[in-house]
Design an enzyme around this catalytic site. Structure first.
Site, PDB file in Angstrom:
ATOM      1  N   LYS A  22       0.830  -1.212   0.000  1.00 17.47           N
ATOM      2  CA  LYS A  22       0.000   0.000   0.000  1.00 17.47           C
ATOM      3  C   LYS A  22       0.864   1.263   0.000  1.00 17.47           C
ATOM      4  CE  LYS A  22      -1.815   1.643   4.026  1.00 17.47           C
ATOM      5  NZ  LYS A  22      -1.516   3.066   4.244  1.00 17.47           N
ATOM      6  N   ASN A  23       1.850   1.303   0.894  1.00 15.72           N
ATOM      7  CA  ASN A  23       2.597   2.552   1.046  1.00 15.72           C
ATOM      8  C   ASN A  23       3.649   2.771  -0.037  1.00 15.72           C
ATOM      9  OD1 ASN A  23       0.994   3.181   3.156  1.00 15.72           O
ATOM     10  ND2 ASN A  23       2.468   2.652   4.753  1.00 15.72           N
ATOM     11  N   ARG A  93      -4.740  10.447   4.198  1.00 15.57           N
ATOM     12  CA  ARG A  93      -3.697  11.470   4.321  1.00 15.57           C
ATOM     13  C   ARG A  93      -2.670  11.390   3.206  1.00 15.57           C
ATOM     14  NH1 ARG A  93      -3.305  13.856   9.147  1.00 15.57           N
ATOM     15  NH2 ARG A  93      -1.141  14.275   8.681  1.00 15.57           N
ATOM     16  N   CYS A 117      -5.465  13.090  13.100  1.00 12.74           N
ATOM     17  CA  CYS A 117      -6.007  11.772  12.783  1.00 12.74           C
ATOM     18  C   CYS A 117      -5.898  10.893  14.013  1.00 12.74           C
ATOM     19  CB  CYS A 117      -5.320  11.155  11.572  1.00 12.74           C
ATOM     20  SG  CYS A 117      -3.824  10.284  11.930  1.00 12.74           S
ATOM     21  N   ARG A 122       0.100  14.702  13.298  1.00 10.94           N
ATOM     22  CA  ARG A 122       0.655  14.483  11.961  1.00 10.94           C
ATOM     23  C   ARG A 122       0.676  15.722  11.060  1.00 10.94           C
ATOM     24  NH1 ARG A 122      -1.579   8.903   9.633  1.00 10.94           N
ATOM     25  NH2 ARG A 122       0.297   9.002   8.380  1.00 10.94           N
ATOM     26  N   ASP A 306       4.166   0.659  12.136  1.00  8.03           N
ATOM     27  CA  ASP A 306       2.980  -0.005  11.578  1.00  8.03           C
ATOM     28  C   ASP A 306       2.828  -1.461  12.041  1.00  8.03           C
ATOM     29  OD1 ASP A 306       2.290   2.292  10.276  1.00  8.03           O
ATOM     30  OD2 ASP A 306       3.090   1.691   8.334  1.00  8.03           O
ATOM     31  N   VAL A 328       7.354   7.087  17.086  1.00 11.31           N
ATOM     32  CA  VAL A 328       7.124   7.800  15.815  1.00 11.31           C
ATOM     33  C   VAL A 328       5.871   8.682  15.886  1.00 11.31           C
ATOM     34  CG1 VAL A 328       6.721   7.528  13.327  1.00 11.31           C
ATOM     35  CG2 VAL A 328       8.308   5.993  14.519  1.00 11.31           C
ATOM     36  N   ARG A 398      -8.803  -0.462   4.121  1.00  9.59           N
ATOM     37  CA  ARG A 398      -7.904   0.545   3.562  1.00  9.59           C
ATOM     38  C   ARG A 398      -6.546  -0.066   3.234  1.00  9.59           C
ATOM     39  NH1 ARG A 398      -6.885   5.535   6.982  1.00  9.59           N
ATOM     40  NH2 ARG A 398      -5.559   5.754   5.161  1.00  9.59           N
TER      41      ARG A 398
END
Ligand code: EPU
Length: 419
Positions: A22-23, A93, A117, A122, A306, A328, A398
């Site tokens: 995804k990223n 985002r 969020c 962020r 994550d 983070v 998502r």
């Protein structure tokens, strides 16, 4: 169909294929805005975020075609709008990733500020500061970033902290700038490297991807290219934890062990036997209960933020006391309250979650709050005895492709409930 029902407590066994990351696919899709030729992206995961990015690009006039397989053709030739509206940015985002490419290729962009969020405030100040350093004229008005530039100019940028999408935005912008850009303290995430490889295949001249210093020689134009997205390391690791938390044996295929070292080390510490090949990873618990581990998140190559929620679920049923320290994001522990509802013993002290493992979790109705928090709840539900019903499961769609099908294939009793 917004809830998942899991009847847990059975060890998972079998093989599952990793989807595209995804990223990585989201910035690669945004990179299409840097050219006027088609980009042919393959290994695209079917995710809600990918659909949102397609809608966003489509709203600008970009032509997108998908086929039966996992390919998308992105043709930006007919772009006529340079705006990312609040309605889209607030649902995803990563929409901010269109800012750099629009500005670099079209000289203007209007992108909504993302706002807060579920995992923290962020801000995107570093994206804005970096583009301003390249000569962009930027002002904020009515919740939007308004940016303009004739042609961006190469700059020496030292990022104040490591930012993944910030690095990606600035790297994309720099590809078409006049002269060289140096980005120091750049993110080293594999998804940043994947984007750099895609951009280089479009004709960009990026050096240093995967290190903390990127050197980008600006070019006059970029072309279309075919590009295959790298496998999703977070999805991969989530399935491996599923094997560990249920005391089973799970093999993830078509993935990359070399980009998961910090996570695999923690799985071994948890008592798993970890076997790897060039493109597969297998975790085998041999029926044993996991041991609690100490985890501290930090930018790549350290342990990924994550994956902390999933490891917190693992610690919840493990032997001993474990800690998960989040460095983070400021507020990424929404899953703790839900795990408590399943019988976990977890205490929050500042940015550390301290858990004393229980021998068994018990199913309960719980609620997903964000993407990775949902993944941890699914894992906890798979380990828990009895029925767990997870509400607001759209969060998981998502970022996890066909989650029920993939878990069912491993022997899990999991299904979506119709409203
Ligand atoms: N930050 C700033 N100013 C900025 C940018 C970032 O203060 O201008 C701060 C953030 O608030 C945060 C830290 O820097 O505290 C790191 O944030 P980063 O910018 O790296 O996060 P991101 O780029 O918004 C990406 C992933 C996230 C992942 C983080 C960290 C994408 C689309 N998203 O977000 O993925 O958690 O990097 O690795 O790549 C997810 O997939 O569930 C997810 C949230």
């Amino acid at each position: 169909m917004k809830k998942l029902l899991i009847n847990g407590g059975i060890p998972l066994h079998g093989e599952v294929r990793a989807s595209g990351a995804k990223n990585a696919v989201l910035p690669i899709m945004a990179a299409a805005l840097l050219t006027d030729e088609p980009l042919l992206v393959s290994n695209v995961p079917r995710l809600r975020d990918v659909t949102t990015m397609m809608e966003l690009l489509g709203s600008m006039g970009v032509a997108l075609t998908t086929d039966e397989t996992d390919n998308i053709r992105i043709d930006p030739g007919s772009i006529h709008d340079y705006r990312a509206p609040y309605e889209m940015v607030k649902t995803m985002r990563a929409s901010i990733l269109v800012l750099g490419p629009l500005l670099a290729r079209h000289g203007r962009a209007e992108v909504s500020l993302p706002g807060g969020c579920a995992i923290g405030s962020r801000p995107v100040n570093l994206h804005i500061q970096g583009l301003a350093a390249m000569g962009a004229d930027i002002h904020l008005e009515q919740g939007y970033i308004h940016a303009q530039a004739k042609r961006l100019k190469g700059a020496h940028i030292v990022l104040e902290l490591v930012t993944v999408t910030g690095t990606e935005n600035l790297m994309m912008a720099a590809t078409l700038a006049e002269g060289a850009t140096i980005i120091e303290n750049a993110a080293r995430e594999p998804e940043v490297v994947d984007l750099a490889e895609c951009l280089n295949s479009m004709g960009a001249r990026i050096g240093g991807a995967g290190t903390d210093t990127l050197v980008i020689e600006g070019v006059d134009r970029l072309t279309g290219t075919p590009y295959r997205v790298l496998p999703d390391r977070i999805e991969t690791a989530t399935y491996l934890v599923a094997g560990a938390i249920t005391r089973g044996r799970v093999k993830v295929k078509e993935t990359r062990p070399d980009i998961l070292e910090a996570v695999l080390l923690k799985l071994e510490e948890a008592g798993a036997q970890v076997n790897t090949g060039t493109d597969w990873i297998e975790v085998d618990m041999q029926g044993r209960r996991p041991r609690a581990v100490q985890v501290r998140t930090a930018p790549y190559p350290a342990f990924p933020t994550d994956m902390q929620a999933q490891f917190l679920a693992l610690n919840a049923v493990a032997e001993g006391t474990g800690t998960v320290t989040e460095t983070v994001f400021e507020n990424r522990f929404m899953h703790v309250q839900e795990l408590l509802r399943l019988g976990a013993h977890i205490q929050l002290e500042g940015n550390t979650a301290i858990s004393t493992g229980v021998s068994e979790l018990t199913g309960a109705p719980i609620m997903a709050t964000d993407l990775r928090a949902s993944a941890s709840l699914v894992l906890a539900g798979l380990a828990a005895k009895g029925d767990t019903i997870i509400d607001r499961i759209y969060h998981i769609d998502r970022g996890y492709e066909q989650i029920e099908e993939k878990f069912s294939g491993l022997g899990a009793r999991i299904r979506r409930l119709r409203d």
